[in-house]
Design a protein around this motif. Structure first.
Motif, PDB file in Angstrom:
ATOM      1  N   LYS A 289       0.811  -1.152  -0.031  1.00 15.57           N
ATOM      2  CA  LYS A 289       0.084   0.193   0.118  1.00 15.57           C
ATOM      3  C   LYS A 289       0.731   1.338  -0.056  1.00 15.57           C
ATOM      4  N   TYR A 290       1.939   1.314   0.906  1.00 11.42           N
ATOM      5  CA  TYR A 290       2.896   2.427   1.002  1.00 11.42           C
ATOM      6  C   TYR A 290       3.532   2.714  -0.347  1.00 11.42           C
ATOM      7  N   LEU A 291       4.016   1.675  -0.984  1.00 11.05           N
ATOM      8  CA  LEU A 291       4.950   1.482  -2.143  1.00 11.05           C
ATOM      9  C   LEU A 291       3.738   2.362  -3.238  1.00 11.05           C
ATOM     10  N   ASN A 292       2.806   1.572  -3.381  1.00 10.97           N
ATOM     11  CA  ASN A 292       1.835   1.868  -4.622  1.00 10.97           C
ATOM     12  C   ASN A 292       1.295   3.333  -4.314  1.00 10.97           C
ATOM     13  N   ASP A 293       1.143   3.879  -3.227  1.00 10.19           N
ATOM     14  CA  ASP A 293       0.920   5.215  -2.993  1.00 10.19           C
ATOM     15  C   ASP A 293       1.893   6.017  -3.478  1.00 10.19           C
ATOM     16  N   ALA A 294       2.975   5.654  -2.963  1.00  8.67           N
ATOM     17  CA  ALA A 294       4.028   6.716  -3.303  1.00  8.67           C
ATOM     18  C   ALA A 294       4.561   6.739  -4.624  1.00  8.67           C
ATOM     19  N   LEU A 295       4.365   5.418  -5.336  1.00 13.18           N
ATOM     20  CA  LEU A 295       4.805   5.211  -6.655  1.00 13.18           C
ATOM     21  C   LEU A 295       3.785   5.948  -7.562  1.00 13.18           C
ATOM     22  N   ALA A 296       2.582   6.213  -7.176  1.00 13.72           N
ATOM     23  CA  ALA A 296       1.685   6.699  -8.023  1.00 13.72           C
ATOM     24  C   ALA A 296       1.937   8.073  -8.645  1.00 13.72           C
ATOM     25  N   GLU A 297       2.985   8.549  -7.776  1.00 17.44           N
ATOM     26  CA  GLU A 297       3.310  10.013  -8.271  1.00 17.44           C
ATOM     27  C   GLU A 297       4.188  10.005  -9.462  1.00 17.44           C
ATOM     28  N   TYR A 298       4.645   8.844  -9.863  1.00 11.33           N
ATOM     29  CA  TYR A 298       5.414   8.531 -11.114  1.00 11.33           C
ATOM     30  C   TYR A 298       4.515   7.706 -12.191  1.00 11.33           C
ATOM     31  N   ASP A 299       3.115   7.674 -11.706  1.00 11.08           N
ATOM     32  CA  ASP A 299       2.332   7.047 -12.817  1.00 11.08           C
ATOM     33  C   ASP A 299       2.848   5.306 -12.858  1.00 11.08           C
ATOM     34  N   LEU A 300       3.154   4.904 -11.667  1.00 11.21           N
ATOM     35  CA  LEU A 300       3.791   3.274 -11.639  1.00 11.21           C
ATOM     36  C   LEU A 300       3.046   2.744 -10.354  1.00 11.21           C
ATOM     37  N   ASN A 301       3.288   1.345 -10.392  1.00 17.58           N
ATOM     38  CA  ASN A 301       2.992   0.881  -9.150  1.00 17.58           C
ATOM     39  C   ASN A 301       3.899  -0.126  -9.010  1.00 17.58           C
ATOM     40  N   LEU A 302       3.839  -1.115  -7.487  1.00 15.63           N
ATOM     41  CA  LEU A 302       4.721  -1.769  -7.217  1.00 15.63           C
ATOM     42  C   LEU A 302       5.313  -2.816  -8.051  1.00 15.63           C
ATOM     43  N   LEU A 303       4.272  -3.621  -9.012  1.00 15.07           N
ATOM     44  CA  LEU A 303       4.770  -4.544  -9.693  1.00 15.07           C
ATOM     45  C   LEU A 303       5.682  -3.877 -11.034  1.00 15.07           C
ATOM     46  N   GLN A 304       5.304  -2.955 -11.557  1.00 13.69           N
ATOM     47  CA  GLN A 304       5.991  -2.214 -12.570  1.00 13.69           C
ATOM     48  C   GLN A 304       7.387  -1.711 -12.132  1.00 13.69           C
TER      49      GLN A 304
ATOM     50  N   LYS B 291      14.913   5.859  -4.017  1.00 16.63           N
ATOM     51  CA  LYS B 291      14.776   6.944  -3.047  1.00 16.63           C
ATOM     52  C   LYS B 291      13.164   6.402  -2.317  1.00 16.63           C
ATOM     53  N   VAL B 292      11.980   6.071  -3.030  1.00 15.70           N
ATOM     54  CA  VAL B 292      10.816   5.517  -2.485  1.00 15.70           C
ATOM     55  C   VAL B 292      11.131   4.439  -1.643  1.00 15.70           C
ATOM     56  N   TYR B 293      11.677   3.379  -2.277  1.00 18.87           N
ATOM     57  CA  TYR B 293      11.857   1.962  -1.534  1.00 18.87           C
ATOM     58  C   TYR B 293      12.970   2.616   0.020  1.00 18.87           C
TER      59      TYR B 293
END
Length: 150
Positions: free
Chosen positions: A28-43, A114-116
């Motif tokens: 959840k944290y990573l998907n929320d943070a990665l959304a800024e780059y239009d990405l999700n955790l799997l991508q 950086k997100v990770y």
């Protein structure tokens, strides 16, 4: 009953429960943070693998991440459409395509790292010893091996 109340009223002491809760919150944290780059955790995970694995096939990515073919197809398609990766014919097998990071993908990697790193710092992963990570890695590979047998 709200999730917070369930968590407060239950003491998680089984490894599987703890791992599940950690995984769900990590995702959840990573998907929320990665959304800024239009990405999700799997991508992002696909992109991280492509840092070290040039000319990787979609099948190899699917196997490395223990996913279904359809789940991987969707992730790869979005990465390609958004310009993070490039698909090209394999130099060794003209029937197959290979995937590589594009310039945009390579330029995005430091932001993803950086997100990770922020997630790891926030949960205190830097406070655990090398033994913990070593043992967790061993357990992970044992679990993979166990599931290969069945």
């Amino acid at each position: 009953m709200r999730f917070e109340k369930v968590v407060e009223s239950h003491h998680y002491d089984r490894f599987g429960e703890l791992l599940y809760i950690l995984h769900k919150n990590n995702r959840k944290y990573l998907n929320d943070a990665l959304a800024e780059y239009d990405l999700n955790l799997l991508q992002a995970m696909c992109m991280f693998i492509m840092i070290d694995r040039k000319d990787i096939s979609q099948q190899e990515l699917t196997e490395l991440l223990f996913l279904t073919k359809s789940g991987m197809t969707k992730a790869i398609r979005k990465l390609e459409v958004d310009g993070f990766i490039e698909r090209s014919k394999s130099k060794t097998d003209a029937r197959q395509y290979v995937l590589n990071l594009s310039k945009k993908g390579r330029d995005t990697i430091p932001k993803l790292i950086k997100v990770y790193e922020e997630w790891e710092e926030l949960i205190g992963l830097n406070e655990v010893g090398d033994d913990f990570l070593e043992n967790l890695t061993k357990l992970t590979y044992r679990a993979i091996d166990l599931n290969k047998e069945s």
